[in-house]
Design an enzyme around this catalytic site. Sequence first.
Site, PDB file in Angstrom:
ATOM      1  N   ARG A   1       0.930  -1.281  -0.008  1.00 60.01           N
ATOM      2  CA  ARG A   1      -0.161  -0.063   0.050  1.00 60.01           C
ATOM      3  C   ARG A   1       0.917   1.254   0.000  1.00 60.01           C
ATOM      4  NH1 ARG A   1      -2.268   0.527   5.293  1.00 60.01           N
ATOM      5  NH2 ARG A   1      -1.081  -0.876   6.176  1.00 60.01           N
TER       6      ARG A   1
ATOM      7  N   VAL B   1       8.952  -7.336   9.208  1.00 54.19           N
ATOM      8  CA  VAL B   1      10.275  -7.227   9.029  1.00 54.19           C
ATOM      9  C   VAL B   1      11.072  -7.005  10.415  1.00 54.19           C
ATOM     10  CG1 VAL B   1      10.235  -6.008   6.955  1.00 54.19           C
ATOM     11  CG2 VAL B   1      10.018  -4.618   9.239  1.00 54.19           C
TER      12      VAL B   1
ATOM     13  N   ASN C   1      11.111   0.606   3.779  1.00 56.61           N
ATOM     14  CA  ASN C   1       9.897   1.524   3.676  1.00 56.61           C
ATOM     15  C   ASN C   1       8.778   1.067   4.761  1.00 56.61           C
ATOM     16  OD1 ASN C   1       7.731   3.465   2.351  1.00 56.61           O
ATOM     17  ND2 ASN C   1       6.813   1.277   2.425  1.00 56.61           N
TER      18      ASN C   1
ATOM     19  N   SER D   1      11.391  10.316   7.831  1.00 55.28           N
ATOM     20  CA  SER D   1      10.176  11.181   8.009  1.00 55.28           C
ATOM     21  C   SER D   1      10.599  12.415   8.450  1.00 55.28           C
ATOM     22  CB  SER D   1       9.270  10.539   9.111  1.00 55.28           C
ATOM     23  OG  SER D   1       8.354  11.740   9.423  1.00 55.28           O
TER      24      SER D   1
ATOM     25  N   TYR E   1       7.934   7.540  17.672  1.00 50.54           N
ATOM     26  CA  TYR E   1       8.039   7.621  15.998  1.00 50.54           C
ATOM     27  C   TYR E   1       9.242   8.392  15.893  1.00 50.54           C
ATOM     28  CZ  TYR E   1       6.539   8.051  11.111  1.00 50.54           C
ATOM     29  OH  TYR E   1       6.455   8.063   9.798  1.00 50.54           O
TER      30      TYR E   1
HETATM   31  P1  NAP Z   1       0.669   2.744   5.217  1.00 47.19           P
HETATM   32  O1  NAP Z   1      -0.140   3.265   4.115  1.00 47.19           O
HETATM   33  O2  NAP Z   1       0.316   2.726   6.536  1.00 47.19           O
HETATM   34  O3  NAP Z   1       1.539   1.551   4.789  1.00 47.19           O
HETATM   35  C1  NAP Z   1       2.486   0.698   5.390  1.00 47.19           C
HETATM   36  C2  NAP Z   1       3.207  -0.399   4.967  1.00 47.19           C
HETATM   37  O4  NAP Z   1       4.118  -0.900   5.768  1.00 47.19           O
HETATM   38  C3  NAP Z   1       2.171  -1.450   4.341  1.00 47.19           C
HETATM   39  O5  NAP Z   1       2.393  -2.111   3.207  1.00 47.19           O
HETATM   40  C4  NAP Z   1       2.370  -2.457   5.643  1.00 47.19           C
HETATM   41  O6  NAP Z   1       2.015  -3.871   5.249  1.00 47.19           O
HETATM   42  C5  NAP Z   1       3.601  -2.279   5.604  1.00 47.19           C
HETATM   43  N1  NAP Z   1       3.852  -2.726   7.255  1.00 47.19           N
HETATM   44  C6  NAP Z   1       3.727  -2.282   8.350  1.00 47.19           C
HETATM   45  N2  NAP Z   1       4.287  -2.880   9.182  1.00 47.19           N
HETATM   46  C7  NAP Z   1       5.028  -3.951   8.882  1.00 47.19           C
HETATM   47  C8  NAP Z   1       5.869  -4.948   9.318  1.00 47.19           C
HETATM   48  N3  NAP Z   1       6.046  -5.111  10.704  1.00 47.19           N
HETATM   49  N4  NAP Z   1       6.533  -5.716   8.474  1.00 47.19           N
HETATM   50  C9  NAP Z   1       6.375  -5.620   7.046  1.00 47.19           C
HETATM   51  N5  NAP Z   1       5.578  -4.617   6.470  1.00 47.19           N
HETATM   52  C10 NAP Z   1       4.933  -3.859   7.442  1.00 47.19           C
HETATM   53  O7  NAP Z   1       2.023   3.739   5.340  1.00 47.19           O
HETATM   54  P2  NAP Z   1       2.777   4.949   4.451  1.00 47.19           P
HETATM   55  O8  NAP Z   1       2.039   6.036   4.824  1.00 47.19           O
HETATM   56  O9  NAP Z   1       2.855   4.366   2.947  1.00 47.19           O
HETATM   57  O10 NAP Z   1       4.225   4.919   5.196  1.00 47.19           O
HETATM   58  C11 NAP Z   1       5.341   4.333   4.357  1.00 47.19           C
HETATM   59  C12 NAP Z   1       6.658   4.693   4.998  1.00 47.19           C
HETATM   60  O11 NAP Z   1       6.698   6.244   4.893  1.00 47.19           O
HETATM   61  C13 NAP Z   1       6.605   4.351   6.519  1.00 47.19           C
HETATM   62  O12 NAP Z   1       7.799   4.138   6.977  1.00 47.19           O
HETATM   63  C14 NAP Z   1       6.339   5.692   7.285  1.00 47.19           C
HETATM   64  O13 NAP Z   1       6.711   5.779   8.338  1.00 47.19           O
HETATM   65  C15 NAP Z   1       6.957   6.619   6.276  1.00 47.19           C
HETATM   66  N6  NAP Z   1       6.333   7.924   6.187  1.00 47.19           N
HETATM   67  C16 NAP Z   1       5.082   8.216   5.836  1.00 47.19           C
HETATM   68  C17 NAP Z   1       4.541   9.707   5.934  1.00 47.19           C
HETATM   69  C18 NAP Z   1       3.041   9.846   5.426  1.00 47.19           C
HETATM   70  O14 NAP Z   1       2.907  11.084   5.505  1.00 47.19           O
HETATM   71  N7  NAP Z   1       2.319   9.169   4.964  1.00 47.19           N
HETATM   72  C19 NAP Z   1       5.332  10.626   6.491  1.00 47.19           C
HETATM   73  C20 NAP Z   1       6.664  10.429   6.859  1.00 47.19           C
HETATM   74  C21 NAP Z   1       7.241   9.016   6.648  1.00 47.19           C
HETATM   75  P3  NAP Z   1       0.544  -4.494   5.300  1.00 47.19           P
HETATM   76  O15 NAP Z   1      -0.515  -3.580   4.890  1.00 47.19           O
HETATM   77  O16 NAP Z   1       0.541  -5.676   4.262  1.00 47.19           O
HETATM   78  O17 NAP Z   1       0.269  -4.978   6.677  1.00 47.19           O
END
Ligand code: NAP
Length: 243
Positions: A16, A65, A91, A143, A156
């Site tokens: 996702r 992970v 990621n 982040s 976080y």
């Molecule tokens: P998201 O939509 O919540 O997606 C999270 C993804 O990580 C999903 O594919 C989930 O897999 C996977 N995941 C979670 N825990 C896991 C684990 N223990 N082992 C393997 N996979 C795991 O998040 P996102 O917004 O795309 O965020 C992606 C990255 O960007 C993260 O590191 C987040 O901290 C960083 N980030 C996001 C933002 C933002 O504004 N969105 C800002 C700064 C940084 P499943 O769905 O299959 O469980």
Amino acid sequence: MSGFGGRVALVTGASRGIGRAIALALAAAGADLVVNYRREAATAEAVATEARALGRRALALGADVAEGDAVAAMVARAEAALGPIDILVNNAGIALRRTPEALSEAEFARTLAVNLTGAFLCIQRVLPGMRRRRWGRIVNISSGAARGGGIIGVHYNASKAGLEGLTRGYAARLAGEGVTVNAVAPSLIETDMLAEGREALARKVPLGRLGRPEEVAEAVLLVAGNAYMTGQTVPVNGGMHFT
Ligand code: NAP
């Protein structure tokens, strides 16, 4: 595009959001693909199917992970099917919104385990092969919360600041071996992680909107495509902070 033709990429948390966008951008740029996920097998499989439609070899592999044995099994299966991993994008991440008062020890530990230890475990598994081949690209998704307060919580902040330390530590030690290690630091990207209060959050961004996962993916491809850049953090934040 074929900038990564013949390379094999592993993107964690690629079922996702940002990980999915990174995975598909790498596939569009020529890379064969491992789509890691934790729970969402069907959506991860759909990402792999999209990559195959682009002409790539791709497979979806479930693994938490934070679990060393699961990471080892995933990398072994990936390499048996596609060959050695050339590009690793750490990621996968979790963001439990908690005030300092509400944060439990277990939530703090789990956040560190997924966001920081998870990256370490994946790097340790793919690194020997990268060093042998004298080519590797590691990109850690940090982040804005590594440096600023952010909206999630201190756990976080700590996990992402640690991830940037890990980035620089590996970069310094691998610089002479053809393996680069960089971080990309997004802020306020439109994914499930930011499901609540999007309009209010968008008003905080000088550009006037949330970022798109594809815009983070563009920065990942930029750093993965550059052999002279290592140990850096690239912000993708709509002008929220300047470094
Ligand atoms: P998201 O939509 O919540 O997606 C999270 C993804 O990580 C999903 O594919 C989930 O897999 C996977 N995941 C979670 N825990 C896991 C684990 N223990 N082992 C393997 N996979 C795991 O998040 P996102 O917004 O795309 O965020 C992606 C990255 O960007 C993260 O590191 C987040 O901290 C960083 N980030 C996001 C933002 C933002 O504004 N969105 C800002 C700064 C940084 P499943 O769905 O299959 O469980």
